[in-house]
Design a protein around this motif. Sequence first.
Motif, PDB file in Angstrom:
ATOM      1  N   ASP A 105      31.511  52.153  38.511  1.00 14.81           N
ATOM      2  CA  ASP A 105      30.940  53.072  37.541  1.00 14.81           C
ATOM      3  C   ASP A 105      31.815  52.812  36.680  1.00 14.81           C
ATOM      4  N   ASP A 106      33.496  52.794  36.672  1.00 18.83           N
ATOM      5  CA  ASP A 106      34.383  53.169  36.267  1.00 18.83           C
ATOM      6  C   ASP A 106      34.159  51.998  34.540  1.00 18.83           C
ATOM      7  N   VAL A 107      34.610  51.911  33.660  1.00 17.05           N
ATOM      8  CA  VAL A 107      34.984  51.085  32.314  1.00 17.05           C
ATOM      9  C   VAL A 107      35.765  50.429  32.502  1.00 17.05           C
ATOM     10  N   GLU A 108      36.241  49.587  33.042  1.00 19.62           N
ATOM     11  CA  GLU A 108      37.411  48.149  32.968  1.00 19.62           C
ATOM     12  C   GLU A 108      37.723  47.730  31.808  1.00 19.62           C
ATOM     13  N   ASN A 109      39.227  47.448  31.395  1.00 13.38           N
ATOM     14  CA  ASN A 109      40.065  46.986  30.068  1.00 13.38           C
ATOM     15  C   ASN A 109      38.968  45.277  29.998  1.00 13.38           C
ATOM     16  N   ASP A 110      39.386  45.309  28.638  1.00  9.46           N
ATOM     17  CA  ASP A 110      39.038  43.865  28.679  1.00  9.46           C
ATOM     18  C   ASP A 110      39.798  43.221  28.541  1.00  9.46           C
ATOM     19  N   GLN A 111      40.080  42.192  28.798  1.00  8.23           N
ATOM     20  CA  GLN A 111      40.663  41.189  29.407  1.00  8.23           C
ATOM     21  C   GLN A 111      41.392  40.484  27.866  1.00  8.23           C
ATOM     22  N   GLU A 112      40.481  40.255  27.192  1.00  3.77           N
ATOM     23  CA  GLU A 112      40.971  39.600  25.261  1.00  3.77           C
ATOM     24  C   GLU A 112      41.835  40.836  24.887  1.00  3.77           C
ATOM     25  N   ASP A 113      41.536  42.563  25.170  1.00  5.34           N
ATOM     26  CA  ASP A 113      42.705  43.436  24.724  1.00  5.34           C
ATOM     27  C   ASP A 113      44.105  43.441  24.695  1.00  5.34           C
ATOM     28  N   VAL A 114      43.644  42.862  26.171  1.00  7.53           N
ATOM     29  CA  VAL A 114      44.767  42.813  27.292  1.00  7.53           C
ATOM     30  C   VAL A 114      46.073  41.647  26.391  1.00  7.53           C
ATOM     31  N   ASP A 115      45.213  41.065  26.109  1.00  6.39           N
ATOM     32  CA  ASP A 115      46.050  39.246  25.769  1.00  6.39           C
ATOM     33  C   ASP A 115      46.515  39.765  24.547  1.00  6.39           C
ATOM     34  N   ILE A 116      45.755  40.171  23.674  1.00  2.00           N
ATOM     35  CA  ILE A 116      45.902  40.819  22.169  1.00  2.00           C
ATOM     36  C   ILE A 116      47.468  41.817  22.074  1.00  2.00           C
ATOM     37  N   ALA A 117      47.309  42.570  22.468  1.00  2.00           N
ATOM     38  CA  ALA A 117      48.540  43.491  22.966  1.00  2.00           C
ATOM     39  C   ALA A 117      49.733  43.139  23.272  1.00  2.00           C
ATOM     40  N   ARG A 118      49.260  42.081  24.622  1.00  2.00           N
ATOM     41  CA  ARG A 118      50.690  41.780  25.295  1.00  2.00           C
ATOM     42  C   ARG A 118      51.447  40.646  24.268  1.00  2.00           C
ATOM     43  N   ARG A 119      50.605  39.640  22.976  1.00  6.03           N
ATOM     44  CA  ARG A 119      50.988  38.968  22.089  1.00  6.03           C
ATOM     45  C   ARG A 119      51.784  39.856  20.674  1.00  6.03           C
ATOM     46  N   ARG A 120      51.207  40.781  20.407  1.00  8.14           N
ATOM     47  CA  ARG A 120      51.684  41.622  19.430  1.00  8.14           C
ATOM     48  C   ARG A 120      52.704  42.399  19.620  1.00  8.14           C
ATOM     49  N   GLU A 121      52.846  42.338  20.587  1.00 11.31           N
ATOM     50  CA  GLU A 121      54.075  43.224  21.748  1.00 11.31           C
ATOM     51  C   GLU A 121      55.319  42.076  21.798  1.00 11.31           C
ATOM     52  N   ARG A 122      55.367  40.942  22.079  1.00 15.15           N
ATOM     53  CA  ARG A 122      55.831  39.656  21.703  1.00 15.15           C
ATOM     54  C   ARG A 122      56.299  39.474  20.298  1.00 15.15           C
ATOM     55  N   GLU A 123      55.715  39.905  19.574  1.00 17.61           N
ATOM     56  CA  GLU A 123      55.706  39.183  18.349  1.00 17.61           C
ATOM     57  C   GLU A 123      56.402  40.852  17.293  1.00 17.61           C
ATOM     58  N   ASP A 124      56.680  41.653  17.899  1.00 17.92           N
ATOM     59  CA  ASP A 124      57.127  42.957  17.308  1.00 17.92           C
ATOM     60  C   ASP A 124      58.504  43.170  17.937  1.00 17.92           C
TER      61      ASP A 124
END
Length: 127
Positions: A105-124
Amino acid sequence: MTANLTLLIVIGILVACGVYLILERAVSKMLLGLILFGNAVNLLIITLAGPDGRAPIQGQTDSTQRDTADPLAQAMVLTAIVITMGLAAFVLALAYRSFTITTTDDVENDQEDVDIARRREREDPED
């Protein structure tokens, strides 16, 4: 215009509980939160509509009440009930579909969103 303080406190509690449940990860809790929030908004509209009155029908006379009731608030609540039930049916269908696919019943994190967030953290980098 005076408002019933007890009813306003109940509305505040319903809104707080609804928002808390909407922010949960389980779809069934989200559904209950949406229903609570919708009922709180309906109570708020009725509370803000003003005091009771006669039915808004031309030619009707009633000696106990002088003013007519506001039909706009009643129409808005009726529309809000229909919208809330439609939204609840949609979320229930999503929950059923999600449960048949993932058996949870739980909603999981979308893997694409997690990858984009990691990429944004490396760039900024932090300042």
